[in-house]
Design a protein around this motif. Sequence first.
Motif, PDB file in Angstrom:
ATOM      1  N   ILE A 175      32.865  24.824  48.219  1.00  0.00           N
ATOM      2  CA  ILE A 175      32.768  24.012  49.265  1.00  0.00           C
ATOM      3  C   ILE A 175      34.181  23.432  49.747  1.00  0.00           C
ATOM      4  N   GLY A 176      34.427  23.874  50.866  1.00  0.00           N
ATOM      5  CA  GLY A 176      35.802  23.367  51.443  1.00  0.00           C
ATOM      6  C   GLY A 176      35.828  23.220  52.974  1.00  0.00           C
ATOM      7  N   TRP A 177      37.119  23.253  53.471  1.00  0.00           N
ATOM      8  CA  TRP A 177      37.213  22.734  54.848  1.00  0.00           C
ATOM      9  C   TRP A 177      37.892  24.496  55.501  1.00  0.00           C
ATOM     10  N   GLU A 178      37.238  24.521  56.911  1.00  0.00           N
ATOM     11  CA  GLU A 178      37.948  25.884  57.445  1.00  0.00           C
ATOM     12  C   GLU A 178      38.247  25.119  58.965  1.00  0.00           C
ATOM     13  N   ARG A 179      39.146  26.095  59.538  1.00  0.00           N
ATOM     14  CA  ARG A 179      39.600  25.584  60.824  1.00  0.00           C
ATOM     15  C   ARG A 179      38.588  25.486  61.705  1.00  0.00           C
ATOM     16  N   GLY A 180      38.159  24.466  62.433  1.00  0.00           N
ATOM     17  CA  GLY A 180      37.377  24.359  63.507  1.00  0.00           C
ATOM     18  C   GLY A 180      37.660  25.430  64.689  1.00  0.00           C
ATOM     19  N   THR A 219      38.244  33.778  50.981  1.00  0.00           N
ATOM     20  CA  THR A 219      39.018  32.489  50.688  1.00  0.00           C
ATOM     21  C   THR A 219      40.178  31.957  51.546  1.00  0.00           C
ATOM     22  N   ASP A 220      40.489  33.257  52.403  1.00  0.00           N
ATOM     23  CA  ASP A 220      41.534  32.980  53.474  1.00  0.00           C
ATOM     24  C   ASP A 220      41.031  31.824  54.557  1.00  0.00           C
ATOM     25  N   ARG A 221      39.790  31.592  54.546  1.00  0.00           N
ATOM     26  CA  ARG A 221      39.228  30.746  55.775  1.00  0.00           C
ATOM     27  C   ARG A 221      39.529  29.283  55.359  1.00  0.00           C
ATOM     28  N   LEU A 222      39.857  29.012  54.048  1.00  0.00           N
ATOM     29  CA  LEU A 222      40.129  27.692  53.644  1.00  0.00           C
ATOM     30  C   LEU A 222      41.263  26.899  54.148  1.00  0.00           C
ATOM     31  N   VAL A 223      41.425  25.736  54.672  1.00  0.00           N
ATOM     32  CA  VAL A 223      42.679  25.117  55.268  1.00  0.00           C
ATOM     33  C   VAL A 223      42.758  23.603  54.428  1.00  0.00           C
ATOM     34  N   TRP A 224      43.842  23.272  54.558  1.00  0.00           N
ATOM     35  CA  TRP A 224      43.824  21.874  54.227  1.00  0.00           C
ATOM     36  C   TRP A 224      44.876  21.164  55.130  1.00  0.00           C
ATOM     37  N   ASN A 225      44.443  20.147  55.903  1.00  0.00           N
ATOM     38  CA  ASN A 225      45.389  19.729  56.751  1.00  0.00           C
ATOM     39  C   ASN A 225      45.065  18.082  56.974  1.00  0.00           C
ATOM     40  N   PRO A 226      45.741  17.400  57.788  1.00  0.00           N
ATOM     41  CA  PRO A 226      45.173  16.016  58.185  1.00  0.00           C
ATOM     42  C   PRO A 226      43.922  15.894  58.856  1.00  0.00           C
ATOM     43  N   GLY A 227      43.501  16.984  59.335  1.00  0.00           N
ATOM     44  CA  GLY A 227      42.336  17.087  59.923  1.00  0.00           C
ATOM     45  C   GLY A 227      41.141  17.375  59.293  1.00  0.00           C
ATOM     46  N   CYS A 228      41.178  17.224  57.908  1.00  0.00           N
ATOM     47  CA  CYS A 228      40.029  17.514  56.809  1.00  0.00           C
ATOM     48  C   CYS A 228      39.665  16.230  56.735  1.00  0.00           C
ATOM     49  N   VAL A 229      38.564  15.855  57.677  1.00  0.00           N
ATOM     50  CA  VAL A 229      38.060  14.428  57.502  1.00  0.00           C
ATOM     51  C   VAL A 229      36.776  14.408  56.685  1.00  0.00           C
ATOM     52  N   ASP A 230      35.995  15.208  56.588  1.00  0.00           N
ATOM     53  CA  ASP A 230      34.654  15.202  56.068  1.00  0.00           C
ATOM     54  C   ASP A 230      34.850  15.040  54.648  1.00  0.00           C
ATOM     55  N   ASN A 231      33.785  14.144  54.101  1.00  0.00           N
ATOM     56  CA  ASN A 231      33.600  13.808  52.625  1.00  0.00           C
ATOM     57  C   ASN A 231      32.619  15.049  52.272  1.00  0.00           C
ATOM     58  N   LEU A 232      33.132  16.190  51.390  1.00  0.00           N
ATOM     59  CA  LEU A 232      32.177  17.248  51.257  1.00  0.00           C
ATOM     60  C   LEU A 232      31.088  17.085  50.177  1.00  0.00           C
ATOM     61  N   THR A 233      31.244  15.827  49.318  1.00  0.00           N
ATOM     62  CA  THR A 233      30.533  15.731  48.348  1.00  0.00           C
ATOM     63  C   THR A 233      28.807  15.720  48.522  1.00  0.00           C
ATOM     64  N   ARG A 234      28.771  15.362  49.912  1.00  0.00           N
ATOM     65  CA  ARG A 234      27.280  15.355  50.425  1.00  0.00           C
ATOM     66  C   ARG A 234      26.751  16.580  50.199  1.00  0.00           C
ATOM     67  N   TYR A 235      27.462  17.698  50.346  1.00  0.00           N
ATOM     68  CA  TYR A 235      26.961  19.073  50.288  1.00  0.00           C
ATOM     69  C   TYR A 235      26.657  19.448  48.494  1.00  0.00           C
ATOM     70  N   CYS A 249      39.651  10.240  48.105  1.00  0.00           N
ATOM     71  CA  CYS A 249      38.803   9.278  48.437  1.00  0.00           C
ATOM     72  C   CYS A 249      37.277   9.745  48.139  1.00  0.00           C
ATOM     73  N   ASP A 250      37.315  11.305  48.319  1.00  0.00           N
ATOM     74  CA  ASP A 250      35.884  11.718  47.963  1.00  0.00           C
ATOM     75  C   ASP A 250      36.044  11.781  46.467  1.00  0.00           C
ATOM     76  N   SER A 251      36.949  12.230  45.740  1.00  0.00           N
ATOM     77  CA  SER A 251      36.900  12.157  44.355  1.00  0.00           C
ATOM     78  C   SER A 251      36.341  10.910  43.534  1.00  0.00           C
ATOM     79  N   LYS A 252      36.499   9.811  44.582  1.00  0.00           N
ATOM     80  CA  LYS A 252      35.759   8.662  43.818  1.00  0.00           C
ATOM     81  C   LYS A 252      34.348   8.749  43.995  1.00  0.00           C
ATOM     82  N   SER A 253      33.673   9.508  45.119  1.00  0.00           N
ATOM     83  CA  SER A 253      32.384   9.703  45.270  1.00  0.00           C
ATOM     84  C   SER A 253      31.911  10.458  43.955  1.00  0.00           C
ATOM     85  N   ILE A 254      32.569  11.701  43.573  1.00  0.00           N
ATOM     86  CA  ILE A 254      32.010  12.507  42.646  1.00  0.00           C
ATOM     87  C   ILE A 254      31.857  11.578  41.335  1.00  0.00           C
TER      88      ILE A 254
END
Lengths: 335, 148
Positions: free
Chosen positions: A28-33, A50-66, A93-98
Amino acid sequence: MVDYNAMTQEIRAKAKAMLENKEVKYIIGWERGANSFISRPVIIRDAGDTDRLVWNPGCVDNLTRYLVEEMQYKPKRGEEPDLGPVGIIVKPCDSKSIVELIKENIVPRERVKIIAVTNIGTVETNKLRKVLQKIPQDKRAGIDILQDDNEFIIKYDGGELKVPRPELLANKCETCVTHNPVIHDVVIGDKIEGFEADKWADLAELESMSPEERWKFWEDQISKCVRCYACRDSCSLCYCAECVFDKEKPFTWIDKTVDVSNNMFYHLVRAMHLAGRCVDCGECERVCPVNIPIRKLNRLLLKSAKDRYKIYPGMNPEDKPMFGSYDIADPDEVV
Amino acid sequence: MTGDEKAKEEFEPKIIGFLCNWCSYTGADLAGVSRLQYPSNIRIIKVMCSGRVNPQFVLKAFQEGADGVLVSGCHPGDCHYIEGNYHARRKLAMLSDILEFTGIEPERFQMSWVSASEGQKFAKIVTAFTEQVKELGPQKKLAGGEDE
């Protein structure tokens, strides 16, 4: 300057290795919108993707919901349950959810592979809209958002725009105390040091008001609520199979009517359900369509828990849950 | 007497009391059999333990138009279920914090420890709490709709 490109490459390499070695079912990761500078969640099942995955300051979602959805998935009749581990990319911050989910026995530690990034801050989507006004409409495709210690740098087609950090930084990041992941299998990015302790500055203003002013403030805010329940649905810790607000038997706890009384009841009960558990990931406030400062309620309880019982959730899976434990020496001033 | 004062004089608050079966309810019973005088504003709901009182109950009571809520259980260390009142103490302390933060008078909500032999204390607490809530006037913030 944070090298987002290098971090993205590293995430892709790790994700690829994990999928190729069959360590995880999917990542579960982020991709470019597609049309947006805000990244969107994506589930990668194939090592080639896996090349779809990105990391930038626009990765706002907390993915732990998934992750919670995966753990609570009930196989259909005749379907073999697949209990293999899942990969997930998390911000600190999301790691705290986990951590909280592990503590509450929702996520078994062996069922999750955590790729954690260090992070100095993400953008606030509401603020971004305002900032983007400065960029000509036709040049908004292919925007990249980068940041260093003092400013955000928005690179667009044929130019770049520098924005001071406070103008774009997410509210939750202003008070953040965990810029490094608290739980992880892999860490990506340099360790970040020298951030300030949380001074609860955002609560101070309200706390200095008189009770009547405070009620006025909350009445104004809460009367905006349309009870779409987005705050509940986006929360990684609101995982009850049947939410108390959906319950209809033996009676309903809350009317369908949207008014201050019912809305306030909803928000107070929600805050109480998250007391001592909420890790202040800020999803509720981010998804709120009418911009109610929901985080303030959660943060007040976070502060109370810290002041009263020295409890700060989301730091250690070995900690006891606040409402699941007690101390004989707890203060007794209510009586 | 001005109209305002008169209204306050006539105002009889509705108070919901969640009392634990083993100490406080028996304490209230003792107050009754001892023929102690205390205001009849309190409507008692018996729960098996103060730890059973979900903060939601308190909020629901306010929403349904209660002017004050009293939660009473065994003294710390005396809980029939050993630890129920310690859990209650944590939960309800947090609730009182958030009530204060949202501007709902935390004085409308009180917690007390009353043992089975403390009929006197129960009568005293109810009298004092009723006075306190009377002073604050009707609770209109969380209450939904018109009263009666």
